[in-house]
Structure formats: C-alpha cells, structure tokens
Design a protein around this motif. Structure first.
Motif, PDB file in Angstrom:
ATOM      1  N   ALA A  70       0.715  -1.351   0.064  1.00  0.00           N
ATOM      2  CA  ALA A  70      -0.108   0.111   0.045  1.00  0.00           C
ATOM      3  C   ALA A  70       0.814   1.391  -0.102  1.00  0.00           C
ATOM      4  O   ALA A  70       0.474   2.480  -0.611  1.00  0.00           O
ATOM      5  CB  ALA A  70      -0.830   0.106   1.278  1.00  0.00           C
ATOM      6  N   VAL A  71       1.875   1.185   0.765  1.00  0.00           N
ATOM      7  CA  VAL A  71       2.810   2.332   0.963  1.00  0.00           C
ATOM      8  C   VAL A  71       3.653   2.383  -0.482  1.00  0.00           C
ATOM      9  O   VAL A  71       3.804   3.523  -0.948  1.00  0.00           O
ATOM     10  CB  VAL A  71       3.915   2.072   1.929  1.00  0.00           C
ATOM     11  N   ALA A  72       4.149   1.458  -1.103  1.00  0.00           N
ATOM     12  CA  ALA A  72       4.833   1.551  -2.304  1.00  0.00           C
ATOM     13  C   ALA A  72       4.024   1.849  -3.608  1.00  0.00           C
ATOM     14  O   ALA A  72       4.626   2.521  -4.828  1.00  0.00           O
ATOM     15  CB  ALA A  72       5.568   0.288  -2.561  1.00  0.00           C
ATOM     16  N   THR A  73       2.696   1.464  -3.549  1.00  0.00           N
ATOM     17  CA  THR A  73       1.993   1.571  -4.891  1.00  0.00           C
ATOM     18  C   THR A  73       1.833   2.953  -5.285  1.00  0.00           C
ATOM     19  O   THR A  73       2.310   3.265  -6.690  1.00  0.00           O
ATOM     20  CB  THR A  73       0.573   1.143  -4.411  1.00  0.00           C
ATOM     21  N   PRO A  74       1.836   4.034  -4.508  1.00  0.00           N
ATOM     22  CA  PRO A  74       1.468   5.197  -5.002  1.00  0.00           C
ATOM     23  C   PRO A  74       2.812   5.967  -5.421  1.00  0.00           C
ATOM     24  O   PRO A  74       3.021   7.066  -6.140  1.00  0.00           O
ATOM     25  CB  PRO A  74       0.816   6.157  -3.795  1.00  0.00           C
ATOM     26  N   LEU A  75       4.101   5.560  -4.573  1.00  0.00           N
ATOM     27  CA  LEU A  75       5.169   6.075  -4.725  1.00  0.00           C
ATOM     28  C   LEU A  75       5.737   5.466  -6.197  1.00  0.00           C
ATOM     29  O   LEU A  75       6.177   6.034  -7.050  1.00  0.00           O
ATOM     30  CB  LEU A  75       6.114   5.705  -3.611  1.00  0.00           C
ATOM     31  N   LEU A  76       5.505   4.207  -6.356  1.00  0.00           N
ATOM     32  CA  LEU A  76       6.160   3.692  -7.691  1.00  0.00           C
ATOM     33  C   LEU A  76       5.125   4.330  -8.880  1.00  0.00           C
ATOM     34  O   LEU A  76       5.690   4.530  -9.901  1.00  0.00           O
ATOM     35  CB  LEU A  76       5.779   2.228  -7.630  1.00  0.00           C
ATOM     36  N   GLY A  77       3.754   4.656  -8.618  1.00  0.00           N
ATOM     37  CA  GLY A  77       3.193   5.043  -9.632  1.00  0.00           C
ATOM     38  C   GLY A  77       3.626   6.422  -9.943  1.00  0.00           C
ATOM     39  O   GLY A  77       3.551   7.111 -11.209  1.00  0.00           O
ATOM     40  N   ARG A  78       4.296   7.377  -9.127  1.00  0.00           N
ATOM     41  CA  ARG A  78       4.750   8.666  -9.468  1.00  0.00           C
ATOM     42  C   ARG A  78       6.141   8.463 -10.042  1.00  0.00           C
ATOM     43  O   ARG A  78       6.761   8.854 -10.884  1.00  0.00           O
ATOM     44  CB  ARG A  78       4.865   9.501  -8.075  1.00  0.00           C
ATOM     45  N   LEU A  79       6.987   7.509  -9.365  1.00  0.00           N
ATOM     46  CA  LEU A  79       8.249   7.274  -9.844  1.00  0.00           C
ATOM     47  C   LEU A  79       8.433   6.654 -11.333  1.00  0.00           C
ATOM     48  O   LEU A  79       9.535   6.924 -12.105  1.00  0.00           O
ATOM     49  CB  LEU A  79       9.162   6.317  -8.932  1.00  0.00           C
ATOM     50  N   GLY A  80       7.268   5.847 -11.586  1.00  0.00           N
ATOM     51  CA  GLY A  80       7.548   5.175 -12.752  1.00  0.00           C
ATOM     52  C   GLY A  80       7.044   5.924 -14.067  1.00  0.00           C
ATOM     53  O   GLY A  80       6.188   5.345 -14.913  1.00  0.00           O
ATOM     54  N   ALA A  81       7.300   7.167 -14.160  1.00  0.00           N
ATOM     55  CA  ALA A  81       7.324   7.977 -15.531  1.00  0.00           C
ATOM     56  C   ALA A  81       7.687   7.126 -16.690  1.00  0.00           C
ATOM     57  O   ALA A  81       8.788   6.286 -16.312  1.00  0.00           O
ATOM     58  CB  ALA A  81       7.728   9.551 -15.473  1.00  0.00           C
ATOM     59  N   ALA A  82       7.382   7.657 -17.762  1.00  0.00           N
ATOM     60  CA  ALA A  82       7.774   6.879 -19.049  1.00  0.00           C
ATOM     61  C   ALA A  82       9.521   6.918 -19.051  1.00  0.00           C
ATOM     62  O   ALA A  82       9.830   5.918 -19.849  1.00  0.00           O
ATOM     63  CB  ALA A  82       7.132   7.569 -20.299  1.00  0.00           C
ATOM     64  N   ALA A 118       9.757  -6.795   1.517  1.00  0.00           N
ATOM     65  CA  ALA A 118      10.424  -6.645   0.360  1.00  0.00           C
ATOM     66  C   ALA A 118       9.452  -7.132  -0.727  1.00  0.00           C
ATOM     67  O   ALA A 118       9.354  -6.561  -1.824  1.00  0.00           O
ATOM     68  CB  ALA A 118      11.726  -7.187   0.291  1.00  0.00           C
ATOM     69  N   GLN A 119       8.844  -8.310  -0.602  1.00  0.00           N
ATOM     70  CA  GLN A 119       7.967  -8.884  -1.376  1.00  0.00           C
ATOM     71  C   GLN A 119       6.795  -7.859  -1.935  1.00  0.00           C
ATOM     72  O   GLN A 119       6.434  -7.992  -2.896  1.00  0.00           O
ATOM     73  CB  GLN A 119       7.533 -10.258  -1.090  1.00  0.00           C
ATOM     74  N   GLY A 120       6.208  -7.238  -0.607  1.00  0.00           N
ATOM     75  CA  GLY A 120       5.201  -6.580  -0.780  1.00  0.00           C
ATOM     76  C   GLY A 120       5.316  -5.274  -1.511  1.00  0.00           C
ATOM     77  O   GLY A 120       4.404  -4.739  -2.291  1.00  0.00           O
ATOM     78  N   ILE A 121       6.554  -4.885  -1.923  1.00  0.00           N
ATOM     79  CA  ILE A 121       6.665  -3.764  -2.694  1.00  0.00           C
ATOM     80  C   ILE A 121       6.340  -3.942  -4.068  1.00  0.00           C
ATOM     81  O   ILE A 121       5.801  -3.222  -4.918  1.00  0.00           O
ATOM     82  CB  ILE A 121       8.202  -3.244  -2.933  1.00  0.00           C
ATOM     83  N   GLY A 122       6.497  -5.301  -4.653  1.00  0.00           N
ATOM     84  CA  GLY A 122       5.899  -5.738  -5.887  1.00  0.00           C
ATOM     85  C   GLY A 122       4.520  -5.290  -6.301  1.00  0.00           C
ATOM     86  O   GLY A 122       4.210  -5.325  -7.346  1.00  0.00           O
TER      87      GLY A 122
END
Length: 478
Positions: A70-82, A118-122
């Motif tokens: 839950a914590v990683a999802t929005p952060l990865l959503g912002r970091l994962g730009a094209a 660490a697995q949850g970050i995925g």
C-alpha cells in the motif's frame, strides 16, 4: 529484440508478435506479484509452528506485505514515469527477488518478515504495467489493462493451492521457495520484454517525498488496525485511536498535496466525478468482495464436528480457490467486450449484481454440500473479475496518458484498503458470534456476515446506478 523496435510495425509502433509477447509479459508480471503478495495466507499456521511464534505474530507475514504494498504503490506510480519506468520495474523486481530469497534461508523470524516486506513492494507494479500497456499497445491497450486489473485481483488465488501442497509435503520454506522461482522468472521476463525507457524526460521534476511520508504513515495506521481483526474486540480503544490518528494524518496529506507544485497524487484529477465515483465504488465493493472471500475459505475448513463446515485441509481449501481465479479470468475476457453496448458504470452494476447473488447464495445454501461453496466461489470470482476489468475503463477514460500509473496506483491502494477492511469485518462479525470458551463461531455468524457483504454489494449497485444516471442526464443521447 526489444518489443518496441521490431522491423514491421503497425500504428502502435510494434508488430503483432511483439504486442502479443508484451501482453503476455505484462500479465505474467502482474500475476506473479499478486501471487507472491498473497503467499503468506496459506502458510500462517505452518510459520507459527516452524518459527515457534503465536498465530497472531505469524499473521504479520501477510500483514506486512499488504502494508508495504500500500505504501509503495502510489510512490512507484509517481516514480514510474515513461522516461524511467523500465528502470523502476527492474529495480523493484530485484528487491522482490531478494526478499523472496530472505524468506527461504534459515534465519530468525525477523528476517522472514523483512523478506515479506520486500515482496510486498512488488504489489505496486501493476499500475506501471498498465501505464506500459497504454503507452505501447494502443489498439490492444484497453483489453490488456483490463486483464492486468483482473490479474492483480484474482491472482491472489493462483499460488494458494500450490503453496498449500508444498508446505504439506516439504515444509514452509519449500512453499516460500515458490516465491523465489516466480520472482526470478518475472525479473527475467521484464528484462527481455519491457520496452526501453523514453528519452524525453521532463525539464524539471521532483518527487513529493513529504507527501509520500504522510501518505505512508496514514495508510499504515489504517491498514494495521484493519488487518488485525482480533484487536477490534480485545483492544477497541487502540483501534479507534489509531484509526482517528491515521485519518488525521491523511487529512494533512490532502492539504499538503493541494499546495505542492509536483504532488505525489494529482487530487484535482481525483475530483472528477467519474474517477471519484469509481474509487468510492471500488472501496465499498472491495469490502464486500473480500468479506465473502474470507468467509468461504474459513467455512470450508471448519470441521463438521462443530455442526457445520466441511473440514477441508489446506490443499483442499486451496483448490476451492481455483474456480475463483478461473472464472475471474473468464470475466476479464468477456465483460469488457460488452462495453460497446453497455456503459462502464452499467457493467459495474451488472457485476455488482453477480457479487450480491454470490452473497445471497452463501447466506442461504452453504450447508447443502461442499459443491455449493465451490460454485459460490466461482460466481464470486466472475463478479470480481468483471468488476476489476471494467474499473480501469472508468478511470482512464478521463485520465491523461502520462498520469496512468499515478491514477491507477491510487485505485490499487483504495482496493487494498477495502480488501483489508473486508477481511477485518469478517473476523469481527464472526468473533461477535463466538461464544466464550469456544473456538468456532456459530453458524448464524456466517449468515450475518454474508448478509452484511450482500448489503455492501447492493450499495455499490446503487452508487453505480446513481453515477450512471447522472452521467446520462449530463450527456443525453442524440
């Protein structure tokens, strides 16, 4: 050869074979991270025995995965730009693979917890897979995104029966070894199949780390108490205090996001009626879905000596989830094809009816043979799969392409919170129907919980119907 640079191309910029390979890769990665995230569920009892900890402590092997996801999802959503999505995906899968190794090595319980974290970050990668599909698979993007959404939901049942079998035959570390194998396979798949990052990076970009910190604290507070259902009866004041504290932090986060130049989540976009409505529906339906899901899995494992239940072992209970996953994927393929005849919110209504029907059946006919819970689980899977397949259509129809990952990551978090509350609600209702000195709740407790899930499913139908009517009135047919 990179899928985005093959010689013979069609309008999307890739050839058909390259598209097919990319679709398969994206769905496989989404399935893997969902399966790894749920891997702790069938292993809790075995972990408690092998590591000599209590069941409530062993429960954290599942809880901590949901929290980090839950914590990683929005952060990865912002970091994962094209311009850096491939790098972010590969880095995340590397962390997941290393975490998977930590769950297997002989080490203290805390190392297992760190590995599961660490697995949850995925779990945050699904939104990036959707963004990749939208960018590189123009004519197949919609169907692929629907399948990715389905995979991230019904994938929770994929690894359950296999893990249960492995733990019975070779022990808990053999079951966790499954996570190592599929995590490494997902990493290799990503290296081979994901397109190269875009070279067009924004001139000036910053990550809202302050907003990320506030959102993390707020989500952790909410998810900790909702995932620990035993606290609701044993520590009610702690639950209320933590929930209020988490809500206060999230309120501060909203205020911060509205002022920063580059917010973690674009709240302006979330105010769009379709997006806000879709997320509200996802939240309520998530509670209903997971409430019934946990009821069925617990009911079929209850020994008949209690007066109900079928006494299935872990492997047999895992097989009960197979219809859930199978019909979920069927729905993911079938339901989106009706979008040309039925509006997305109309499809949400239809799938809400399917989920409500599953709740009614479990409330009324669960004692008439084990085939009934299995059939109900399949019906629930179809409803969940259809729901998951339609949800991205509603959100992405009004979301700019560059905001795909961020918008869908928010929806994934909303879904996770709903699932967590549904699981907690199941535990609370059944605990309220468990007499002092007994281990199992009364049969009527399952009926009460099932009717509660049904009421929530009906609420999603009402919400979807109201939003659909509002949109129809605003944009009448010519």
């Amino acid at each position: 050869m990179n899928a985005s640079t093959t010689p013979e191309t069609h309008p999307s910029g890739t050839d058909k074979r390259g598209d097919t390979n990319m679709v398969a890769a994206l769905v496989f990665i989404a399935l893997v991270v969902a399966a790894i995230g749920s891997l702790g569920a069938p292993l809790i009892t075995s972990v408690a025995e092998d590591y000599d900890v209590s069941l409530s402590t062993a429960q954290w092997t599942l809880t901590i995965t949901l929290l980090t996801g839950a914590v990683a999802t929005p952060l990865l959503g912002r970091l994962g730009a094209a311009h850096r999505r491939r790098k972010v995906v590969l880095s995340t899968l590397t962390v997941v693979a290393l975490g998977s190794v930590a769950t297997v090595v002989p080490a203290p319980f805390v190392v297992l917890l760190l590995g599961r974290a660490a697995q949850g970050i995925g779990l945050g990668l699904t939104a990036l897979m959707m963004a990749t599909a939208r960018q590189h698979l123009r004519d197949r993007a919609e169907g692929t995104i629907a399948m990715l959404s389905v995979a991230s939901t019904v994938g929770i049942g994929v690894g359950y029966p296999i893990a249960s079998l492995l733990v019975q035959v070779w022990g808990v570390r053999a079951a966790y070894l499954l996570g190592v194998v599929v995590a490494v396979a997902a990493l290799i798949t990503a290296v081979v199949a994901l397109p190269a990052d875009s070279t067009a990076a924004p001139a000036k970009e910053s990550v809202d780390w302050w907003g990320a910190s506030l959102l993390s604290v707020g989500l952790v507070a909410v998810l900790v108490v909702t995932s620990q259902s035993s606290w609701w009866s044993s520590r009610p004041m702690v639950v209320v205090s933590v929930l209020l504290g988490g809500a206060a932090v999230l309120a501060v986060w909203v205020a911060v996001e509205r002022k920063v130049a580059h917010p973690l989540v674009d709240l302006t976009a979330l105010r769009h009626p379709a997006v806000a409505g879709a997320n509200l529906i996802m939240f309520v339906s998530g509670i209903a879905m997971y409430l019934l899901f946990t009821l069925i899995t617990r009911f079929v494992q209850t020994p008949p000596a209690v007066g109900y239940g079928y006494g299935l072992n872990e492997v047999e209970a895992g097989l009960v989830l197979v219809p859930f996953s199978a019909l979920g994927f069927v729905a993911g393929r079938v339901v989106p094809k009706a979008r040309h005849k039925v509006s997305p919110f109309g499809l949400l209504i239809a799938n809400g009816v399917v989920i409500a029907l599953a709740c009614v059946l479990f409330a009324t006919v669960r004692d008439m043979g084990v085939a009934w819970p299995i059939a109900i689980m399949g019906l629930l899977g179809f409803g969940v799969g259809g729901f998951s397949a339609v949800m991205p259509q509603v959100i992405l129809a009004v979301t700019p392409s560059e905001e795909t990952a961020a918008a869908m990551s928010v929806n994934q978090v909303v879904r996770s919170v709903g699932f967590s509350i549904g699981s907690a609600a199941s535990g609370v209702i059944l605990a309220a129907h468990t007499m002092t000195g007994t281990f199992s709740p009364t049969n009527s407790g399952y009926s009460t919980a099932a009717w509660t899930a049904c009421a929530l499913a009906l609420l999603t139908i009402v919400l979807a119907a109201a939003i659909n009517a509002s949109r129809t009135n605003r944009h009448p047919s010519p």
